[in-house]
Design a protein around this motif. Structure first.
Motif, short mmCIF file in Angstrom:
data_model
loop_
_atom_site.label_atom_id
_atom_site.label_comp_id
_atom_site.label_asym_id
_atom_site.label_seq_id
_atom_site.Cartn_x
_atom_site.Cartn_y
_atom_site.Cartn_z
N PHE A 98 103.39 -8.58 29.89
CA PHE A 98 102.80 -7.40 29.29
C PHE A 98 102.11 -6.58 30.37
O PHE A 98 101.96 -7.01 31.51
CB PHE A 98 101.80 -7.77 28.19
N GLU A 99 101.70 -5.36 29.99
CA GLU A 99 100.94 -4.48 30.87
C GLU A 99 99.61 -4.16 30.20
O GLU A 99 99.52 -4.02 28.97
CB GLU A 99 101.72 -3.19 31.15
N ARG A 100 98.60 -4.02 31.01
CA ARG A 100 97.27 -3.71 30.45
C ARG A 100 96.38 -3.14 31.55
O ARG A 100 96.52 -3.50 32.72
CB ARG A 100 96.64 -4.97 29.86
N THR A 235 109.86 -2.52 25.76
CA THR A 235 110.03 -3.05 27.12
C THR A 235 110.59 -4.46 27.02
O THR A 235 110.17 -5.24 26.18
CB THR A 235 108.67 -3.09 27.86
N ASP A 236 111.55 -4.76 27.87
CA ASP A 236 112.18 -6.08 27.82
C ASP A 236 112.69 -6.44 29.21
O ASP A 236 112.84 -5.57 30.08
CB ASP A 236 113.32 -6.08 26.81
N TYR A 250 116.52 -7.56 35.03
CA TYR A 250 115.98 -6.21 35.06
C TYR A 250 114.88 -6.06 34.02
O TYR A 250 114.99 -6.56 32.89
CB TYR A 250 117.08 -5.19 34.78
N GLU A 251 113.82 -5.37 34.42
CA GLU A 251 112.76 -4.99 33.49
C GLU A 251 113.06 -3.58 33.01
O GLU A 251 113.13 -2.65 33.83
CB GLU A 251 111.40 -5.05 34.17
N MET A 252 113.22 -3.41 31.70
CA MET A 252 113.66 -2.13 31.13
C MET A 252 112.58 -1.55 30.24
O MET A 252 111.99 -2.27 29.42
CB MET A 252 114.94 -2.33 30.30
N ARG A 253 112.35 -0.23 30.36
CA ARG A 253 111.38 0.47 29.52
C ARG A 253 112.10 1.65 28.86
O ARG A 253 112.47 2.62 29.53
CB ARG A 253 110.21 0.99 30.36
N PHE A 254 112.29 1.54 27.54
CA PHE A 254 113.01 2.57 26.79
C PHE A 254 112.01 3.46 26.06
O PHE A 254 111.06 2.98 25.43
CB PHE A 254 113.93 1.92 25.75
#
Length: 672
Positions: A98-100, A235-236, A250-254
């Motif tokens: 996760f991001e924070r 995000t996945d 790959y880290e993907m952000r849609f």
């Protein structure tokens, strides 16, 4: 340094240990290990940092984090959030990413976390990276997108977006309409799409048509883009690549793409290759486990010699007593038999106590902080220390009168003190004096501030030696992970850091004092507990009393014939009718043929493909009212679901007294 880049002999590290240290210290990502604590906010409501690398401060902006508790570092709301994230990892065993924002420093972090086994250690590892710059770029990208949408049509906006911002980034960027047509794609994404899927991507083409005929590529592309084109922003991390090609993670952000009127007209993707980061995280987890195992094996190895000596003495006492009994019976002299019986039984009890202490040291039992007076632990601890350090070292204790109680996990405390005693022994290869001393101490505000403690009352436990001492320029490093003054191959450098972590976890501290050639003293400070210490219950001997009905039937299952014989004869002497079996399948067959069996007494570790727990479960399906007494040597605790057993069931630990066996069986029958 030699040609391979390793330190020359005498540097204090083995090659393997240096690899671990270099990996730990040279990582760009921040890394830490946290350990959950109970506190005023409830069970596992706080955690302490027990390990952190140099990159922790670079990425998080917080220095000297080791030993700090979360709730002393951040606001209450932030603490609740961080605890919620990592407690879920600890409880479920499922990694998270996760991001924070770290409110205390204003930095945005990309974090991943996984549980460190076993779960009872209550530890979680966290790998993170400062993505503030990338986050700002993404925010700028969104802001630019919104601005352009207000001024020009969508096609021009996307082209300018790529031209002004995205084309220079290392991310793989794709912009797609609701039909799957590429509106824009940067050069990096074109190259990566062709490398992974073997297909050339271009603005104006349809991505689904491009991968048609390639089953793996089509399935992977549709699985991620169908969600995005349906309106989901997510995000996945996923693995991509046709068979035979280089598969990468790959880290993907849609995100959704909107038109001038606010309507959704497509989606865009920002994607990053994270293969190396995940591999580094895996290597780090493996290194962490290897280091912990090395520390455990080092401590167990220190005990082996003394334990083997003690067990041989105890076995000699038992076997010698039995031989003397046999000789006296053959001679018709029964007068001395009772004396030899008492000697054998005493040796057996001491052997059982020794195994129980070893199991506690190995943390095979559930451990919890309890109020305790440390002086009460000293007699058993001193015996263990004397066996460990050997006869060349004199061991003394100085117990302060009226010692206050402390709220501490006494098994962890004994583990920490044993580590300190082993270090003291190694500092006195020619022998010397080792002293364990306890005392009460008031810490005033000035002293508390200098020692990173709260003002108040503390109990001190100090281990001192008359050994070689430590040079002043090394004192500040002794609690650092991986640091050791021992010769190459003789230490992991984790012993003192674990003692430090235990003390801080217990709201205390540890201090070291040393003079070269004079010796060393290490003192653990633990806060006073205002209340009475727990008192251990002493087992009471019980006489064997025959049951009222001699027809009550018991099945005994044990693969050791001697133990099975003793159990059967003990129960029959008490008035029971016994059947017996040597393994799980045969025991189950006996149960199926004898419906009047009321109690099953079974060893947990059985051969034949069915352990004792499995036999009991199947027997309960046949006879729900069947009583079960498990006999265990502790090593099989996992088969017993770590002590979680149901009604009508009891557990008896080997070795046990015949009186206890009969009392347990009677107790099961009386519980009807």
């Amino acid at each position: 340094m030699d040609e391979a880049g390793w330190p020359e002999p005498g540097s204090g590290y083995t090659q393997r240990e240096l690899v671990y240290r270099q990996l730990f210290d040279s990582m760009d990502e921040g890394f830490c290990v946290i350990e959950f604590l109970d506190g005023p906010h409830g069970p596992m409501s706080d955690y302490i940092h027990v390990l952190a690398n140099a990159a922790y401060e670079r990425n998080a902006g917080i220095p000297d984090v080791v030993g700090q508790r979360l709730r002393n570092m951040v606001s209450e709301q932030a603490a609740n959030d961080w605890v919620s994230y990592y407690r879920k990892v600890l409880v479920t065993g499922e990694p998270i990413r996760f991001e924070r924002e770290l409110e205390e420093t204003g930095r945005y972090l990309s974090l991943s976390s996984f549980r460190i086994e076993p779960p009872e250690a209550r530890q979680v590892a966290v790998l993170f990276q400062d993505i503030s710059a990338r986050r700002k770029a993404e925010e700028d990208l969104r802001e630019l997108n919104r601005t352009l949408e207000q001024r020009v049509d969508q096609a021009l906006a996307e082209r300018r977006l790529l031209a002004d911002v995205v084309e220079q980034t290392d991310a793989f960027v794709q912009v797609v309409d609701l039909e799957g047509n590429w509106l824009a794609i940067n050069a990096a994404a074109v190259h990566e799409f062709e490398r992974v899927h073997g297909v050339t991507a271009a603005a104006g083409a349809n991505m689904f048509e491009a991968v048609a005929g390639r089953p793996t590529a089509e399935q992977e592309v549709r699985s991620v883009w169908s969600r995005a084109l349906a309106g989901e922003e997510y995000t996945d991390i996923a693995e991509f690549g046709d068979p035979g090609r280089d598969r990468r993670y790959y880290e993907m952000r849609f995100s959704n793409l909107h038109g001038q009127g606010g309507e959704r007209i497509g989606a865009y993707l920002m994607c990053y290759d994270v293969t190396e980061r995940l591999e580094e995280q895996k290597r780090l987890a493996q290194a962490e486990e290897a280091l912990r195992q090395a520390q455990k094996m080092e401590a167990v190895g220190q005990l082996t010699g003394g334990l083997a000596h003690d067990f041989n003495n105890l076995l000699m006492g038992i076997s010698g007593s039995l031989e003397m009994i046999s000789a006296r019976l053959a001679q018709g002299k029964t007068g001395d038999v009772e004396r030899y019986l008492n000697a054998a039984q005493g040796a057996t009890r001491r052997a059982a106590a020794l195994t129980h202490r070893l199991l506690a040291f190995a943390r095979r039992q559930t451990l919890e902080p309890t109020p305790v007076v440390v002086n009460d632990l000293l007699p058993d601890l001193m015996e263990l220390v004397r066996r460990t350090v050997g006869p060349a070292i004199k061991v003394e204790s100085v117990a302060a009168a009226g010692l206050w109680s402390v709220n501490v996990d006494h098994n962890q405390l004994e583990n920490a003190l044993l580590n300190l005693c082993i270090n003291a022994r190694d500092a006195m290869p020619m022998g010397g004096l080792l002293t364990i001393e306890t005392g009460n101490k008031w810490i005033d505000s000035r002293t508390a501030q200098s020692r990173q403690l709260d003002e108040g009352q503390y109990v001190t436990i100090c281990v001192s030696d008359t050994g070689s001492g430590i040079e002043k320029d090394l004192i500040d490093k002794v609690f650092d992970p991986f640091f050791t003054t021992k010769p190459i191959g003789e230490g992991t450098g984790l012993g003192l850091s674990m003692v430090y972590g235990f003390a801080r976890q217990s709201d205390g501290h540890v201090r070291i004092y040393s003079e070269v050639g004079q010796g060393t003293m290490v003192c653990i400070y633990l806060p006073r507990h205002h209340g009475e210490a727990a008192v251990a219950e002493q087992p009471q001997a019980q006489a064997i009393e025959p049951v009222s009905a001699g027809t009550r039937r018991v099945l005994v299952i044990d693969d050791e014939p001697l133990i099975r014989m003793l159990v059967v004869e003990s129960l029959e002497e008490a008035g029971f009718t016994c059947l017996e079996a040597g393994d799980g399948p045969n025991g189950l067959a006996v149960l199926e043929q004898n419906k009047d069996i009321e109690v099953l007494v079974t060893d947990v570790g059985l051969p034949g493909g069915l352990n004792g727990r499995q036999v009991a479960d199947r027997a309960r399906e046949l006879y729900p009212e069947l009583k079960v007494l498990f006999v265990t040597g502790y090593a099989e605790n996992a088969a017993l679901n770590h002590g979680h057993i149901g009604p009508g069931t009891r557990v008896l630990t080997k070795p046990f007294a015949v009186n206890d066996l009969v009392a347990r069986v009677n107790g099961l029958l009386e519980s009807d």
